[in-house]
Design a protein around this motif. Sequence first.
Motif, PDB file in Angstrom:
ATOM      1  N   GLY A   6      29.883  35.708  31.548  1.00 63.63           N
ATOM      2  CA  GLY A   6      29.342  36.973  30.785  1.00 63.63           C
ATOM      3  C   GLY A   6      27.717  37.303  31.305  1.00 63.63           C
ATOM      4  O   GLY A   6      27.113  38.208  30.912  1.00 63.63           O
ATOM      5  N   LEU A   7      27.528  36.637  32.411  1.00 61.65           N
ATOM      6  CA  LEU A   7      26.029  36.904  33.023  1.00 61.65           C
ATOM      7  C   LEU A   7      26.322  37.884  34.560  1.00 61.65           C
ATOM      8  O   LEU A   7      27.521  38.079  34.612  1.00 61.65           O
ATOM      9  CB  LEU A   7      25.414  35.531  33.757  1.00 61.65           C
ATOM     10  CG  LEU A   7      25.643  34.563  32.599  1.00 61.65           C
ATOM     11  CD1 LEU A   7      25.088  33.148  33.181  1.00 61.65           C
ATOM     12  CD2 LEU A   7      24.547  34.880  31.254  1.00 61.65           C
ATOM     13  N   GLY A   8      25.195  38.024  34.987  1.00 60.01           N
ATOM     14  CA  GLY A   8      25.183  38.919  36.211  1.00 60.01           C
ATOM     15  C   GLY A   8      25.402  40.352  35.686  1.00 60.01           C
ATOM     16  O   GLY A   8      25.802  40.971  34.964  1.00 60.01           O
ATOM     17  N   PRO A   9      25.248  41.170  37.022  1.00 59.41           N
ATOM     18  CA  PRO A   9      25.583  42.528  36.656  1.00 59.41           C
ATOM     19  C   PRO A   9      26.806  43.207  36.158  1.00 59.41           C
ATOM     20  O   PRO A   9      27.795  42.657  36.637  1.00 59.41           O
ATOM     21  CB  PRO A   9      25.070  43.496  38.011  1.00 59.41           C
ATOM     22  CG  PRO A   9      25.183  42.240  38.875  1.00 59.41           C
ATOM     23  CD  PRO A   9      25.217  41.006  38.140  1.00 59.41           C
ATOM     24  N   SER A  10      26.983  44.251  35.647  1.00 58.77           N
ATOM     25  CA  SER A  10      28.236  44.984  35.292  1.00 58.77           C
ATOM     26  C   SER A  10      28.964  45.296  36.539  1.00 58.77           C
ATOM     27  O   SER A  10      28.407  45.648  37.626  1.00 58.77           O
ATOM     28  CB  SER A  10      27.944  45.920  34.230  1.00 58.77           C
ATOM     29  OG  SER A  10      27.324  45.769  33.203  1.00 58.77           O
ATOM     30  N   ALA A  11      30.317  45.175  36.566  1.00 65.60           N
ATOM     31  CA  ALA A  11      31.077  45.395  37.499  1.00 65.60           C
ATOM     32  C   ALA A  11      32.147  46.339  37.145  1.00 65.60           C
ATOM     33  O   ALA A  11      32.566  46.475  36.040  1.00 65.60           O
ATOM     34  CB  ALA A  11      31.591  44.408  38.275  1.00 65.60           C
TER      35      ALA A  11
END
Length: 103
Positions: free
Chosen positions: A69-74
């Motif tokens: 649930g980390l990082g930028p949305s895709a």
Amino acid sequence: MTPFEWDVRVSSKEDPGGHAYVCWPGSLHHSTGHYSDSPCGLEPLIDIGELADYLGIPVSTIYDWRTRGLGPSAYRFGKHLKFAVGDVRAWVERQRETGTAGP
């Protein structure tokens, strides 16, 4: 040229009212609400390999972030992941450390 290099290629334009403004290709223009130099005024999308290259990390790290649930949305289009350049920029800005480093 990658979408992240667009910010360094600046062009000056003039609107119908004679007011000059600076336009960064691939960026949202404040008065029109449209993305410049993008088909149909849509925000540019990059794939996971381009994101990994930009961040200087392995693609596997991005996949790992997604499972946690980390990082930028895709966006998912079938089996393909695409990342909106604006979402990536916002996510990168949120990663900025505040304060000073400890001893």
